[in-house]
Design a protein around this motif. Structure first.
Motif, PDB file in Angstrom:
ATOM      1  N   UNK A 120       1.033   9.159  -2.916  1.00 26.70           N
ATOM      2  CA  UNK A 120       1.456  10.215  -3.836  1.00 26.70           C
ATOM      3  C   UNK A 120       2.337   9.608  -4.919  1.00 26.70           C
ATOM      4  N   UNK A 121       1.932   9.786  -6.184  1.00 25.34           N
ATOM      5  CA  UNK A 121       2.596   9.164  -7.323  1.00 25.34           C
ATOM      6  C   UNK A 121       2.848  10.224  -8.392  1.00 25.34           C
ATOM      7  N   UNK A 122       3.909  10.051  -9.187  1.00 27.81           N
ATOM      8  CA  UNK A 122       4.142  10.961 -10.307  1.00 27.81           C
ATOM      9  C   UNK A 122       2.921  11.020 -11.222  1.00 27.81           C
ATOM     10  N   UNK A 123       2.600  12.200 -11.695  1.00 30.60           N
ATOM     11  CA  UNK A 123       1.394  12.413 -12.501  1.00 30.60           C
ATOM     12  C   UNK A 123       1.285  11.401 -13.641  1.00 30.60           C
ATOM     13  N   UNK A 124       2.380  11.162 -14.354  1.00 30.97           N
ATOM     14  CA  UNK A 124       2.322  10.279 -15.522  1.00 30.97           C
ATOM     15  C   UNK A 124       2.154   8.808 -15.157  1.00 30.97           C
ATOM     16  N   UNK A 125       2.367   8.461 -13.882  1.00 29.71           N
ATOM     17  CA  UNK A 125       2.220   7.068 -13.436  1.00 29.71           C
ATOM     18  C   UNK A 125       0.962   6.845 -12.617  1.00 29.71           C
ATOM     19  N   UNK A 157       0.347   8.283   4.720  1.00 29.04           N
ATOM     20  CA  UNK A 157       0.751   8.802   3.415  1.00 29.04           C
ATOM     21  C   UNK A 157       1.926   7.971   2.918  1.00 29.04           C
ATOM     22  N   UNK A 158       1.785   7.400   1.736  1.00 30.70           N
ATOM     23  CA  UNK A 158       2.868   6.645   1.121  1.00 30.70           C
ATOM     24  C   UNK A 158       3.474   7.500   0.018  1.00 30.70           C
ATOM     25  N   UNK A 159       4.757   7.826   0.154  1.00 34.55           N
ATOM     26  CA  UNK A 159       5.463   8.605  -0.859  1.00 34.55           C
ATOM     27  C   UNK A 159       6.000   7.658  -1.927  1.00 34.55           C
ATOM     28  N   UNK A 160       5.395   7.720  -3.115  1.00 30.77           N
ATOM     29  CA  UNK A 160       5.780   6.833  -4.208  1.00 30.77           C
ATOM     30  C   UNK A 160       6.019   7.633  -5.487  1.00 30.77           C
ATOM     31  N   UNK A 161       6.444   8.876  -5.331  1.00 32.88           N
ATOM     32  CA  UNK A 161       6.562   9.754  -6.482  1.00 32.88           C
ATOM     33  C   UNK A 161       7.972  10.046  -6.920  1.00 32.88           C
ATOM     34  N   UNK A 162       8.949   9.297  -6.409  1.00 33.84           N
ATOM     35  CA  UNK A 162      10.336   9.555  -6.768  1.00 33.84           C
ATOM     36  C   UNK A 162      10.632   9.240  -8.225  1.00 33.84           C
ATOM     37  N   UNK A 163      11.727   9.777  -8.722  1.00 35.77           N
ATOM     38  CA  UNK A 163      12.086   9.593 -10.128  1.00 35.77           C
ATOM     39  C   UNK A 163      12.901   8.331 -10.387  1.00 35.77           C
ATOM     40  N   UNK A 185       6.511  18.604  -1.674  1.00 39.90           N
ATOM     41  CA  UNK A 185       5.280  18.915  -2.399  1.00 39.90           C
ATOM     42  C   UNK A 185       4.387  17.693  -2.539  1.00 39.90           C
ATOM     43  N   UNK A 186       4.993  16.552  -2.795  1.00 42.45           N
ATOM     44  CA  UNK A 186       4.217  15.320  -2.953  1.00 42.45           C
ATOM     45  C   UNK A 186       3.473  14.972  -1.670  1.00 42.45           C
ATOM     46  N   UNK A 187       4.179  15.049  -0.541  1.00 41.95           N
ATOM     47  CA  UNK A 187       3.551  14.737   0.732  1.00 41.95           C
ATOM     48  C   UNK A 187       2.468  15.759   1.061  1.00 41.95           C
ATOM     49  N   UNK A 188       2.722  17.022   0.777  1.00 43.48           N
ATOM     50  CA  UNK A 188       1.714  18.052   1.029  1.00 43.48           C
ATOM     51  C   UNK A 188       0.465  17.829   0.184  1.00 43.48           C
ATOM     52  N   UNK A 221      -9.912   0.828  -1.085  1.00 49.16           N
ATOM     53  CA  UNK A 221     -10.224   2.246  -0.795  1.00 49.16           C
ATOM     54  C   UNK A 221      -8.980   3.107  -0.606  1.00 49.16           C
ATOM     55  N   UNK A 222      -7.879   2.733  -1.266  1.00 45.24           N
ATOM     56  CA  UNK A 222      -6.663   3.542  -1.241  1.00 45.24           C
ATOM     57  C   UNK A 222      -6.874   4.760  -2.139  1.00 45.24           C
ATOM     58  N   UNK A 223      -6.468   5.933  -1.659  1.00 38.15           N
ATOM     59  CA  UNK A 223      -6.545   7.150  -2.459  1.00 38.15           C
ATOM     60  C   UNK A 223      -5.205   7.397  -3.132  1.00 38.15           C
ATOM     61  N   UNK A 224      -5.237   7.827  -4.391  1.00 42.49           N
ATOM     62  CA  UNK A 224      -4.024   8.174  -5.122  1.00 42.49           C
ATOM     63  C   UNK A 224      -4.087   9.646  -5.516  1.00 42.49           C
ATOM     64  N   UNK A 225      -2.959  10.351  -5.348  1.00 42.61           N
ATOM     65  CA  UNK A 225      -2.876  11.756  -5.748  1.00 42.61           C
ATOM     66  C   UNK A 225      -1.586  11.967  -6.528  1.00 42.61           C
ATOM     67  N   UNK A 226      -1.594  12.991  -7.366  1.00 47.33           N
ATOM     68  CA  UNK A 226      -0.388  13.330  -8.122  1.00 47.33           C
ATOM     69  C   UNK A 226       0.640  13.972  -7.207  1.00 47.33           C
ATOM     70  N   UNK A 227       1.887  13.541  -7.330  1.00 48.11           N
ATOM     71  CA  UNK A 227       2.962  14.134  -6.551  1.00 48.11           C
ATOM     72  C   UNK A 227       3.366  15.486  -7.106  1.00 48.11           C
ATOM     73  N   UNK A 228       4.309  16.124  -6.432  1.00 45.92           N
ATOM     74  CA  UNK A 228       4.777  17.439  -6.852  1.00 45.92           C
ATOM     75  C   UNK A 228       6.189  17.397  -7.399  1.00 45.92           C
TER      76      UNK A 228
END
Length: 226
Positions: free
Chosen positions: A53-58, A8-14, A86-89, A74-81
């Motif tokens: 995990x990425x910010x929804x708008x990005x 899991x790559x956390x990429x949802x920071x502000x 929350x983003x990691x979950x 085949x990388x999966x992208x999901x909206x962060x929280x």
């Protein structure tokens, strides 16, 4: 390849401390910062077992950039929280593995390589959890609320916690489910709160984090030297 490894790559920071620009889109060696750890870790995971995990708008922009530089990856992208937990979950829910090992990594640490991840996976298999870390080198002081020194703090057992942070997948899922609204600052603390042991593994000199614009120049130099 490690067939039971999920990343899991956390990429949802502000990027609030960085400035107006998203620090993860800064250029590092001809490629955006966030892609470096993805490229390093992809050879270790089965297709579909790396989730970002990425910010929804990005979300669409990150997905487009990834396809441009790493086509067919085949990388999966999901909206962060609303926060890192929350983003990691959210990413954890998209991970197709039922059991095995999960690694959580901050995209702002672009120099972490596959060799470091493999070491952490090995230790996590042995004890349930392993975290990249570096010993504190500076003198430490305990201060009062006014900023005056109260006492020195021994640095012998003090570490900077970094990423990747790697855990037994089932134990990590159980630990996340037991949070009950708590928002720990990192995944090692999630495991500790659940009563699971986590080992600190020295990461070496290359695992610096991009936090401020001044860090980018340092990263550029490290990237060239590595």
């Amino acid at each position: 390849m490690i067939s039971d490894l999920g990343v899991i790559i956390a990429a949802g920071g502000s990027s609030q401390r960085y400035g107006e620009k998203d620090k993860l889109l800064e250029d590092l060696g001809g490629m955006p910062v966030f892609l470096h750890s993805i490229r390093s870790f992809l050879p270790l995971v089965a297709p579909g077992n790396l989730v970002v995990a990425v910010r929804q708008e990005m979300l669409e922009e990150f997905r487009r950039i990834c396809e441009k530089f790493l086509p067919g990856s085949s990388v999966r992208f999901v909206a962060g929280g609303a926060n890192r937990v929350e983003s990691v979950c959210n990413a954890l829910k998209e991970l197709p593995l039922a059991e095995g090992i999960v690694a959580i990594h901050d995209a702002a640490r672009p120099l972490a390589d596959a060799a470091l991840l493999e070491r952490l996976v090995s230790r996590a298999r042995a004890c349930g959890g392993a975290v990249a870390a570096s010993k504190v080198a500076d003198s430490l002081k305990l201060a009062d609320q006014s900023g005056f020194i109260i006492a020195p703090v021994s640095r012998e057992s003090v570490y900077h916690a970094e990423t990747p942070q790697v855990f037994d997948l089932k134990k990590y899922r159980d630990a996340c489910a037991a949070l009950d609204g708590a928002v720990p600052t990192d995944d090692a603390e999630i495991m500790r709160l659940a009563g699971y042991p986590v080992e600190l593994v020295e990461s070496g000199i290359w695992n610096m984090k991009l936090t401020s614009p001044a860090d980018l120049a340092k990263l550029q130099q490290c990237f060239q030297e590595k």
